[in-house]
Scaffold this motif. Structure first.
Motif, PDB file in Angstrom:
ATOM      1  N   VAL A 219       0.806  -1.232   0.000  1.00  0.00           N
ATOM      2  CA  VAL A 219       0.000   0.000   0.000  1.00  0.00           C
ATOM      3  C   VAL A 219       0.834   1.276   0.000  1.00  0.00           C
ATOM      4  CG1 VAL A 219      -1.915  -1.142   1.187  1.00  0.00           C
ATOM      5  CG2 VAL A 219      -0.181   0.063   2.537  1.00  0.00           C
ATOM      6  N   ALA A 220       2.154   1.170   0.038  1.00  0.00           N
ATOM      7  CA  ALA A 220       3.011   2.353   0.181  1.00  0.00           C
ATOM      8  C   ALA A 220       2.716   3.412  -0.877  1.00  0.00           C
ATOM      9  CB  ALA A 220       4.477   1.937   0.126  1.00  0.00           C
ATOM     10  N   HIS A 221       2.441   2.983  -2.111  1.00  0.00           N
ATOM     11  CA  HIS A 221       2.207   3.941  -3.195  1.00  0.00           C
ATOM     12  C   HIS A 221       0.873   4.667  -3.056  1.00  0.00           C
ATOM     13  CE1 HIS A 221       0.154   0.259  -4.382  1.00  0.00           C
ATOM     14  NE2 HIS A 221      -0.545   0.952  -5.276  1.00  0.00           N
ATOM     15  N   LYS A 222       0.018   4.208  -2.154  1.00  0.00           N
ATOM     16  CA  LYS A 222      -1.288   4.840  -1.956  1.00  0.00           C
ATOM     17  C   LYS A 222      -1.283   5.821  -0.774  1.00  0.00           C
ATOM     18  CE  LYS A 222      -3.698   0.700  -3.661  1.00  0.00           C
ATOM     19  NZ  LYS A 222      -4.731  -0.326  -3.367  1.00  0.00           N
ATOM     20  N   ILE A 223      -0.180   5.881  -0.038  1.00  0.00           N
ATOM     21  CA  ILE A 223      -0.118   6.701   1.173  1.00  0.00           C
ATOM     22  C   ILE A 223       0.296   8.129   0.825  1.00  0.00           C
ATOM     23  CG2 ILE A 223       1.008   7.009   3.416  1.00  0.00           C
ATOM     24  CD1 ILE A 223       1.400   3.965   3.496  1.00  0.00           C
ATOM     25  N   HIS A 224      -0.503   9.082   1.287  1.00  0.00           N
ATOM     26  CA  HIS A 224      -0.229  10.498   1.076  1.00  0.00           C
ATOM     27  C   HIS A 224       0.010  11.147   2.444  1.00  0.00           C
ATOM     28  CE1 HIS A 224      -1.735  10.131  -3.088  1.00  0.00           C
ATOM     29  NE2 HIS A 224      -2.644   9.332  -2.543  1.00  0.00           N
ATOM     30  N   THR A 225       1.243  11.507   2.716  1.00  0.00           N
ATOM     31  CA  THR A 225       1.586  12.151   3.979  1.00  0.00           C
ATOM     32  C   THR A 225       1.675  13.654   3.750  1.00  0.00           C
ATOM     33  OG1 THR A 225       2.828  10.215   4.728  1.00  0.00           O
ATOM     34  CG2 THR A 225       3.286  12.303   5.831  1.00  0.00           C
ATOM     35  N   ILE A 226       0.907  14.420   4.540  1.00  0.00           N
ATOM     36  CA  ILE A 226       0.828  15.867   4.384  1.00  0.00           C
ATOM     37  C   ILE A 226       1.263  16.510   5.696  1.00  0.00           C
ATOM     38  CG2 ILE A 226      -0.661  17.815   3.774  1.00  0.00           C
ATOM     39  CD1 ILE A 226      -2.580  15.766   2.473  1.00  0.00           C
ATOM     40  N   VAL A 227       2.252  17.394   5.642  1.00  0.00           N
ATOM     41  CA  VAL A 227       2.765  18.042   6.851  1.00  0.00           C
ATOM     42  C   VAL A 227       2.920  19.542   6.604  1.00  0.00           C
ATOM     43  CG1 VAL A 227       4.009  15.971   7.605  1.00  0.00           C
ATOM     44  CG2 VAL A 227       5.197  17.690   6.226  1.00  0.00           C
ATOM     45  N   PRO A 228       2.770  20.364   7.654  1.00  0.00           N
ATOM     46  CA  PRO A 228       3.038  21.795   7.509  1.00  0.00           C
ATOM     47  C   PRO A 228       4.535  22.060   7.504  1.00  0.00           C
ATOM     48  CG  PRO A 228       2.437  21.316   9.763  1.00  0.00           C
ATOM     49  CD  PRO A 228       2.285  20.026   8.998  1.00  0.00           C
ATOM     50  N   GLU A 229       4.931  23.261   7.199  1.00  0.00           N
ATOM     51  CA  GLU A 229       6.335  23.582   6.973  1.00  0.00           C
ATOM     52  C   GLU A 229       7.218  23.434   8.206  1.00  0.00           C
ATOM     53  OE1 GLU A 229       6.495  27.931   5.958  1.00  0.00           O
ATOM     54  OE2 GLU A 229       4.327  27.741   6.221  1.00  0.00           O
ATOM     55  N   SER A 230       6.648  23.600   9.409  1.00  0.00           N
ATOM     56  CA  SER A 230       7.430  23.409  10.644  1.00  0.00           C
ATOM     57  C   SER A 230       6.859  22.243  11.439  1.00  0.00           C
ATOM     58  CB  SER A 230       7.431  24.676  11.502  1.00  0.00           C
ATOM     59  OG  SER A 230       8.198  25.691  10.910  1.00  0.00           O
ATOM     60  N   SER A 231       6.574  21.155  10.774  1.00  0.00           N
ATOM     61  CA  SER A 231       5.922  20.012  11.412  1.00  0.00           C
ATOM     62  C   SER A 231       6.729  19.475  12.583  1.00  0.00           C
ATOM     63  CB  SER A 231       5.713  18.889  10.389  1.00  0.00           C
ATOM     64  OG  SER A 231       5.183  17.738  11.006  1.00  0.00           O
ATOM     65  N   VAL A 232       6.022  19.179  13.674  1.00  0.00           N
ATOM     66  CA  VAL A 232       6.618  18.528  14.839  1.00  0.00           C
ATOM     67  C   VAL A 232       6.037  17.123  14.981  1.00  0.00           C
ATOM     68  CG1 VAL A 232       6.940  18.600  17.338  1.00  0.00           C
ATOM     69  CG2 VAL A 232       6.976  20.735  16.021  1.00  0.00           C
ATOM     70  N   VAL A 233       4.701  17.044  15.150  1.00  0.00           N
ATOM     71  CA  VAL A 233       4.030  15.753  15.340  1.00  0.00           C
ATOM     72  C   VAL A 233       4.261  14.842  14.147  1.00  0.00           C
ATOM     73  CG1 VAL A 233       1.811  14.616  15.735  1.00  0.00           C
ATOM     74  CG2 VAL A 233       2.279  16.839  16.787  1.00  0.00           C
ATOM     75  N   GLY A 234       4.149  15.394  12.938  1.00  0.00           N
ATOM     76  CA  GLY A 234       4.282  14.579  11.739  1.00  0.00           C
ATOM     77  C   GLY A 234       5.675  14.060  11.480  1.00  0.00           C
ATOM     78  N   MET A 235       6.672  14.576  12.200  1.00  0.00           N
ATOM     79  CA  MET A 235       8.049  14.126  12.015  1.00  0.00           C
ATOM     80  C   MET A 235       8.458  13.047  13.011  1.00  0.00           C
ATOM     81  SD  MET A 235       9.465  15.578   9.382  1.00  0.00           S
ATOM     82  CE  MET A 235       7.903  15.219   8.580  1.00  0.00           C
ATOM     83  N   LEU A 236       7.534  12.679  13.898  1.00  0.00           N
ATOM     84  CA  LEU A 236       7.847  11.646  14.880  1.00  0.00           C
ATOM     85  C   LEU A 236       7.832  10.262  14.238  1.00  0.00           C
ATOM     86  CD1 LEU A 236       5.692  12.934  17.877  1.00  0.00           C
ATOM     87  CD2 LEU A 236       8.176  13.119  17.604  1.00  0.00           C
ATOM     88  N   LEU A 237       8.664   9.377  14.764  1.00  0.00           N
ATOM     89  CA  LEU A 237       8.797   7.998  14.299  1.00  0.00           C
ATOM     90  C   LEU A 237       9.213   7.955  12.827  1.00  0.00           C
ATOM     91  CD1 LEU A 237       5.788   6.381  16.194  1.00  0.00           C
ATOM     92  CD2 LEU A 237       8.168   6.611  16.917  1.00  0.00           C
TER      93      LEU A 237
END
Length: 398
Positions: A219-237
């Motif tokens: 499913v990797a090609h179906k995943i869309h990750t969207i983050v803001p320019e100073s992302s904190v939470v989205g950069m975890l793990l």
């Protein structure tokens, strides 16, 4: 400057047949999942209720809504406005599930939305105002799987069985984005075949073991990750290498608010990469987490949770409203911890401080680095001094 509320004005009169489902629609539906639809939307996948009628029922039950400290208070307005549009009003809501268990350390909610274009969107709720919800988030730092993730995979598999002829879109904001990705990876190959897209809106990544799994490869090609320019939470793990960076009108951690993400027509305003602050935070957090063993992470998180819950507060709002009384109780709880546990907390805070200073080398002026270091050092030293006084007054403390 325009956000998802403006999008409802611009594109709300266009059905999905006229303008196909897009990334902005995804964020709107994932934000709606933060609302408490108990008594409004049935937990069954049968039938459902149109969004217009669901909004009427919701506001009859909740004439006023306080979403909490970190969840935007504009979400009820989003529901109210979406219910007036041709694009969203006739979408049908069903399969609402919500679970909160402090003993099992689980906070989970999901909502199924049939869109009318041959597709169904499964929205997973992000972390709400509850302290146990944040504890489950923290547990992701040392546990390959947490209870909400297991429930998300089960939910997706059940929805796929209930809607065998529908293409499934899965998404969520914050922890909800993580749950969407985990569900897509672990729901089983049969359900994966129905997946059209998976949206992670500034949510944490997954444990490395899942990124290396056969389920993720499918499913990797179906995943869309969207983050803001100073992302904190989205950069975890750990994340997929590809992610979309979007412009936000907020700064720092407050960019996590999806209502600050800027919209152009029917898509987000994209940027080429994280800004300097976002890159700095990403490097700092990754260096910090990898410096701790799994057991050290667990000890730190469990001890910190004990301190946060010593006041009988169950939400961040209650902690905030407690003021000085709450702060005093938390300090007493920290002092009452046995010395090894307290040292784990203080040593971890020192490591975070050290990591931040090292990462900032060359990015901040010498005077700014020294100033920040001294402030944080003073906080840790104060906590250590209070702990030492506690030990001297309680000689039996180990």
């Amino acid at each position: 400057m325009a956000n998802i509320l403006d999008y409802l004005i611009w594109r709300g009169d266009l059905t999905l047949a006229e303008r196909p489902f897009n990334e902005v629609d995804n964020l709107i539906l994932s934000e709606l999942c933060y609302l408490d639809f108990a008594g409004v939307v049935e937990d069954s996948f049968d039938g459902g209720i149109c969004l217009r009628e669901a909004a009427e029922r919701y506001f009859s039950l909740h004439p006023t809504t306080d979403m909490g400290v970190l969840v935007p208070d504009t979400i009820p307005t989003l529901l109210q406005q979406a219910a007036k549009t041709r694009r969203f009003a006739d979408m049908r809501l069903c399969g609402y599930r919500s679970a909160l268990d402090t003993g099992a350390e689980v906070q989970f909610a999901a909502l199924c939305i049939t869109c009318g274009d041959g597709g169904t969107y499964l929205a997973f709720r992000g972390t709400d105002d509850t302290i146990v919800g944040w504890k489950e988030d923290f547990n992701m730092a040392f546990m390959p799987t947490v209870p909400a993730q297991e429930q998300s995979a089960q939910y997706l598999a059940q929805a796929a069985e209930a809607f065998p002829a529908q293409l499934l879109r899965v998404g969520g904001h914050s922890k909800g984005g993580n749950l969407a990705v985990y569900a897509a990876v672990c729901c089983g190959e049969r359900a994966q075949n129905q997946l059209a897209a998976v949206y992670n809106n500034d949510g944490p990544g997954l444990h490395q073991r899942w990124l290396e799994s056969a389920g993720h490869r499918r499913v990797a090609h179906k995943i869309h990750t969207i983050v803001p320019e100073s992302s904190v939470v989205g950069m975890l793990l750990e994340h997929e290498e590809r992610y979309m960076v979007v412009r936000s009108t907020q700064t720092g951690l407050f960019q996590h608010d999806g209502f600050s993400w800027q919209v152009q027509c029917d898509r987000f305003e994209q940027l080429p990469a994280l800004d300097e602050n976002g890159q700095f935070l990403s490097r700092t957090l990754h260096t910090f987490l990898y410096a701790l063993s799994g057991e050290q992470r667990r000890q730190f998180i469990d001890a910190l949770y004990d301190v946060l819950t010593c006041t009988d507060a169950s939400t961040l709002t209650e902690l905030k409203n407690g003021g000085l009384k709450t702060a005093s109780a938390m300090l007493r709880a920290l002092r009452a911890l046995d010395k090894p546990t307290r040292q784990v907390i203080l040593q971890t805070l020192r490591l975070l401080l050290k990591t931040g200073v090292q990462t900032a080398s060359g990015e901040l002026s010498a005077s700014d680095r020294l100033k920040n270091h001294r402030v944080l050092e003073a906080v840790v030293n104060y906590l250590e001094s209070r702990g030492e006084k506690s030990d001297s007054s309680h000689p039996n403390t180990t």
